[in-house]
Design a protein around this motif. Sequence first.
Motif, short mmCIF file in Angstrom:
data_model
loop_
_atom_site.label_atom_id
_atom_site.label_comp_id
_atom_site.label_asym_id
_atom_site.label_seq_id
_atom_site.Cartn_x
_atom_site.Cartn_y
_atom_site.Cartn_z
N PHE A 1 -3.42 4.69 -14.74
CA PHE A 1 -4.80 5.17 -14.83
C PHE A 1 -4.93 6.55 -14.20
N VAL A 2 -4.29 6.73 -13.06
CA VAL A 2 -4.33 8.04 -12.39
C VAL A 2 -3.62 9.09 -13.24
N GLN A 3 -2.52 8.70 -13.87
CA GLN A 3 -1.78 9.62 -14.73
C GLN A 3 -2.64 10.09 -15.92
N CYS A 4 -3.53 9.21 -16.38
CA CYS A 4 -4.36 9.53 -17.55
C CYS A 4 -5.52 10.48 -17.22
N GLN A 5 -5.80 10.67 -15.94
CA GLN A 5 -6.93 11.54 -15.60
C GLN A 5 -6.65 12.96 -16.07
N PRO A 6 -7.57 13.55 -16.80
CA PRO A 6 -7.33 14.87 -17.39
C PRO A 6 -7.35 16.00 -16.37
N ALA A 7 -6.76 17.10 -16.75
CA ALA A 7 -6.79 18.29 -15.91
C ALA A 7 -8.19 18.88 -15.90
N LYS A 8 -8.43 19.76 -14.98
CA LYS A 8 -9.75 20.37 -14.85
C LYS A 8 -10.13 21.07 -16.15
N LEU B 1 0.83 -1.21 0.00
CA LEU B 1 0.00 0.00 0.00
C LEU B 1 0.86 1.26 0.00
N SER B 2 1.99 1.22 0.68
CA SER B 2 2.87 2.39 0.68
C SER B 2 3.40 2.67 -0.73
N PHE B 3 3.78 1.61 -1.44
CA PHE B 3 4.23 1.77 -2.82
C PHE B 3 3.10 2.28 -3.71
N LEU B 4 1.92 1.71 -3.55
CA LEU B 4 0.79 2.08 -4.39
C LEU B 4 0.40 3.54 -4.19
N ILE B 5 0.30 3.98 -2.94
CA ILE B 5 -0.13 5.35 -2.64
C ILE B 5 0.88 6.36 -3.16
N ILE B 6 2.17 6.11 -2.91
CA ILE B 6 3.19 7.06 -3.35
C ILE B 6 3.31 7.06 -4.87
N ALA B 7 3.15 5.89 -5.51
CA ALA B 7 3.19 5.84 -6.98
C ALA B 7 2.03 6.63 -7.57
N VAL B 8 0.86 6.55 -6.94
CA VAL B 8 -0.30 7.31 -7.41
C VAL B 8 -0.05 8.80 -7.28
N ILE B 9 0.51 9.22 -6.14
CA ILE B 9 0.83 10.64 -5.95
C ILE B 9 1.82 11.11 -7.02
N ALA B 10 2.86 10.31 -7.25
CA ALA B 10 3.87 10.67 -8.25
C ALA B 10 3.28 10.73 -9.65
N SER B 11 2.25 9.92 -9.92
CA SER B 11 1.64 9.89 -11.25
C SER B 11 0.96 11.21 -11.62
N ARG B 12 0.57 11.96 -10.61
CA ARG B 12 -0.09 13.25 -10.89
C ARG B 12 0.92 14.36 -11.16
N LEU B 13 2.19 14.08 -10.93
CA LEU B 13 3.24 15.07 -11.22
C LEU B 13 3.68 14.84 -12.66
N LYS B 14 2.98 15.46 -13.59
CA LYS B 14 3.16 15.19 -15.02
C LYS B 14 3.86 16.35 -15.73
N VAL B 15 4.74 15.98 -16.64
CA VAL B 15 5.44 16.95 -17.47
C VAL B 15 5.06 16.69 -18.91
N LYS B 16 4.59 17.70 -19.62
CA LYS B 16 4.22 17.54 -21.03
C LYS B 16 5.47 17.48 -21.88
N LEU B 17 5.56 16.47 -22.72
CA LEU B 17 6.71 16.32 -23.61
C LEU B 17 6.54 17.23 -24.82
N PRO B 18 7.47 18.13 -25.07
CA PRO B 18 7.35 19.06 -26.21
C PRO B 18 7.33 18.33 -27.54
N GLY B 19 6.48 18.80 -28.43
CA GLY B 19 6.40 18.20 -29.76
C GLY B 19 5.51 16.97 -29.83
N THR B 20 4.89 16.58 -28.70
CA THR B 20 4.01 15.42 -28.68
C THR B 20 2.74 15.77 -27.91
N ASN B 21 1.76 14.85 -27.97
CA ASN B 21 0.54 15.03 -27.19
C ASN B 21 0.61 14.27 -25.86
N GLY B 22 1.77 13.67 -25.59
CA GLY B 22 1.90 12.85 -24.40
C GLY B 22 2.54 13.61 -23.24
#
Length: 251
Positions: free
Chosen positions: A90-97, A39-60
């Motif tokens: 899955f958490v990383q894929c959640q769109p911004a507001k 659970l500690s790994f899962l929770i921290i991985a989920v938190i880290a997944s929301r820290l997203k950087v947009k890759l320039p030149g792509t939609n990812g």
Amino acid sequence: MKNTTISAKLFIASMIVAGIGALAVGLLQWECKDPVRFLSFLIIAVIASRLKVKLPGTNGNMSVNLPFILIAVAELSFPEAVLIAGVSAFVQCQPAKGQSLKPVQAFFNVSTLMVASAATSLVYIRAALIPSLAAKSMLIALAGAAFLVADTLPVSAVISLTENLSLINVWRQMLGLTFSYFALSAGVAAIAATASHYVGWRTPLMVLPVMIASYVSYNRYFRLPAAVAIANLQFATLPAGAREKAEIQRS
């Protein structure tokens, strides 16, 4: 997905099926010896997944959850590692507001990360049987290399099939944007996995501040040269003759 070619759709469908297969195998072999650690790994991985950087030149985008997936591969069971990868993706894929979720893209991204995690786990397990590779740092380095290929190649293939571009050129550009992050993640994971003998389930907590700092750094870095990166990506995907003309104009 309106302009997606038939070949791209077939490839996306095959990756989704592979992802479902990896998840099914993991659930059928479910094993969790230490729920608190998992659970500690899962929770921290989920938190880290929301820290997203947009890759320039792509939609990812790129999140800083990779070290936690690599440590999970080294420290947890195969099913736990695959599930952590799937949930964090899955958490990383959640769109911004204000934006809407794209289901097909989300399914593809989740499946790709689960398949990459499964492949990485298999590489780690097989490599651990070789005496000369018994050191945990070496195993995680190999796992990081396996994850790099298994994660970036399918994404590059979709871009190549959708935009009718050279797969080699697209993959080369993607590696140029992300290789340093994969190398950093493998290094952090190797140190953390070695220290896990002393800190136990607190390992993800130890890594999170480092990855938050990395997120801030990458976010700032990718924002500054975005125009240059986009120009380089467009230049690299031009036909050979057009590239020569563009090079002359640049000089």
